[in-house]
Design an enzyme around this catalytic site. Structure first.
Site, short mmCIF file in Angstrom:
data_model
loop_
_atom_site.label_atom_id
_atom_site.label_comp_id
_atom_site.label_asym_id
_atom_site.label_seq_id
_atom_site.Cartn_x
_atom_site.Cartn_y
_atom_site.Cartn_z
N ASN A 243 1.37 -16.15 -5.38
CA ASN A 243 1.50 -16.92 -4.15
C ASN A 243 0.36 -16.53 -3.21
O ASN A 243 0.16 -15.35 -2.93
CB ASN A 243 2.86 -16.64 -3.49
CG ASN A 243 4.01 -17.19 -4.31
OD1 ASN A 243 3.88 -18.26 -4.92
ND2 ASN A 243 5.12 -16.48 -4.34
N CYS B 194 0.85 -1.21 0.00
CA CYS B 194 0.00 0.00 0.00
C CYS B 194 0.88 1.24 0.00
O CYS B 194 0.60 2.22 -0.71
CB CYS B 194 -0.92 0.02 1.22
SG CYS B 194 -2.37 -1.03 1.09
N HIS C 71 -0.64 -9.66 -5.09
CA HIS C 71 0.33 -9.27 -6.12
C HIS C 71 0.55 -10.42 -7.08
O HIS C 71 0.51 -11.58 -6.70
CB HIS C 71 1.65 -8.81 -5.50
CG HIS C 71 2.26 -9.79 -4.55
ND1 HIS C 71 1.83 -9.93 -3.26
CD2 HIS C 71 3.26 -10.67 -4.71
CE1 HIS C 71 2.55 -10.86 -2.65
NE2 HIS C 71 3.42 -11.35 -3.52
N HIS D 196 -0.46 -8.46 0.53
CA HIS D 196 -1.20 -7.53 -0.34
C HIS D 196 -1.16 -8.21 -1.70
O HIS D 196 -0.07 -8.48 -2.23
CB HIS D 196 -0.50 -6.16 -0.36
CG HIS D 196 -1.15 -5.12 -1.25
ND1 HIS D 196 -1.50 -3.86 -0.79
CD2 HIS D 196 -1.49 -5.15 -2.56
CE1 HIS D 196 -2.04 -3.16 -1.79
NE2 HIS D 196 -2.04 -3.93 -2.88
N THR E 175 4.66 -13.87 1.23
CA THR E 175 5.37 -13.14 2.28
C THR E 175 4.86 -11.72 2.46
O THR E 175 5.05 -11.13 3.52
CB THR E 175 6.89 -13.09 2.00
OG1 THR E 175 7.11 -12.46 0.75
CG2 THR E 175 7.49 -14.50 1.99
P1 5GP Z 1 5.50 -13.26 -2.19
O1 5GP Z 1 6.56 -14.10 -1.58
O2 5GP Z 1 4.60 -12.64 -1.12
O3 5GP Z 1 4.72 -13.89 -3.27
O4 5GP Z 1 6.24 -12.07 -2.92
C1 5GP Z 1 6.64 -10.90 -2.31
C2 5GP Z 1 7.70 -10.31 -3.18
O5 5GP Z 1 7.89 -8.96 -2.78
C3 5GP Z 1 9.06 -11.00 -3.04
O6 5GP Z 1 9.46 -11.52 -4.31
C4 5GP Z 1 9.97 -9.90 -2.52
O7 5GP Z 1 11.27 -9.97 -3.07
C5 5GP Z 1 9.23 -8.63 -2.91
N1 5GP Z 1 9.46 -7.51 -2.03
C6 5GP Z 1 9.46 -7.53 -0.67
N2 5GP Z 1 9.69 -6.30 -0.18
C7 5GP Z 1 9.83 -5.48 -1.28
C8 5GP Z 1 10.10 -4.08 -1.42
O8 5GP Z 1 10.24 -3.32 -0.46
N3 5GP Z 1 10.19 -3.61 -2.68
C9 5GP Z 1 10.04 -4.41 -3.78
N4 5GP Z 1 10.17 -3.84 -4.97
N5 5GP Z 1 9.79 -5.74 -3.68
C10 5GP Z 1 9.69 -6.27 -2.44
ZN ZN Z 2 -1.73 -3.26 1.21
#
Ligand code: 5GP
Ligand code: ZN
Length: 117
Positions: free
Chosen positions: A85, A7, A98, A96, A93
Site C-alpha cells: 500500500n 523502525c 512494508h 514505513h 496507514t
Molecule cells: P498499511 O495499511 O500501512 O499497508 O499496513 C500497515 C499494517 O500494519 C496493518 O495491516 C496493521 O494491522 C499493521 N500494524 C499496525 N500496527 C502494528 C503493530 O504494532 N504491530 C504489528 N505487528 N502490525 C501492526
Molecule cells: Zn520507520
C-alpha cells in the site's frame, strides 16, 4: 533515532512476532491479520514508501526475503499475495515501507474493493 513504529519494531523496542530477519530486513506477523497468513516485510532503514528514493539494494533485500518468508510461513506451495500500500488512496496507514504477504486460503480474483471512484 526514528520514532516510527516499524523502525521501533526493527530495533526490537516494540514487540512483534518476528518470523524471519537478516541484516537488511525484518519480517513479522501483522497484528491485525486479514488472511490466515499475514506477514509484513520491512527494511531496517526508514523509507516512507516506494516513492521515497529507495535504493535498489533495499528493494532487492525486501523482495528477496518474500519467498523465504512464504516458506517459513508454509504458504510457498499453496501460493500467496504480495501487496504494497503506497500513499493515501491505497490506505497506507504506517509510513514505513512494508510488503504484505498474505496467504493460507484461496483468495478472490478481484484484488481490491474501491471505496470511491
Ligand atoms: P498499511 O495499511 O500501512 O499497508 O499496513 C500497515 C499494517 O500494519 C496493518 O495491516 C496493521 O494491522 C499493521 N500494524 C499496525 N500496527 C502494528 C503493530 O504494532 N504491530 C504489528 N505487528 N502490525 C501492526
Ligand atoms: Zn520507520
Amino acid at each position: 533515532m526514528e520514532e516510527c513504529l516499524f523502525c521501533r519494531i526493527a530495533r526490537g523496542e516494540v514487540p512483534a512476532s518476528v518470523v524471519y530477519e537478516n541484516d537488511e530486513i525484518v519480517a513479522f506477523d501483522d497484528i491485525s491479520p486479514q488472511a490466515p497468513v499475514h506477514t509484513l516485510v520491512i527494511p531496517r532503514g526508514h523509507y516512507d514508501n516506494l516513492s521515497d528514493g529507495v535504493p535498489s539494494e533495499v528493494f532487492s533485500a525486501v523482495f528477496s526475503a518474500v519467498p523465504e518468508v512464504a516458506r517459513v510461513k508454509g504458504v510457498e506451495d499453496g501460493g500467496y499475495r504480495v501487496i504494497v500500500n503506497n500513499g493515501p488512496d491505497a490506505n497506507q496507514t504506517v509510513t514505513h515501507l512494508h510488503v504484505h504477504i498474505m496467504g493460507g486460503a484461496a483468495m478472490s480474483h478481484g484484488m481490491v474493493q474501491m471505496e470511491r471512484s
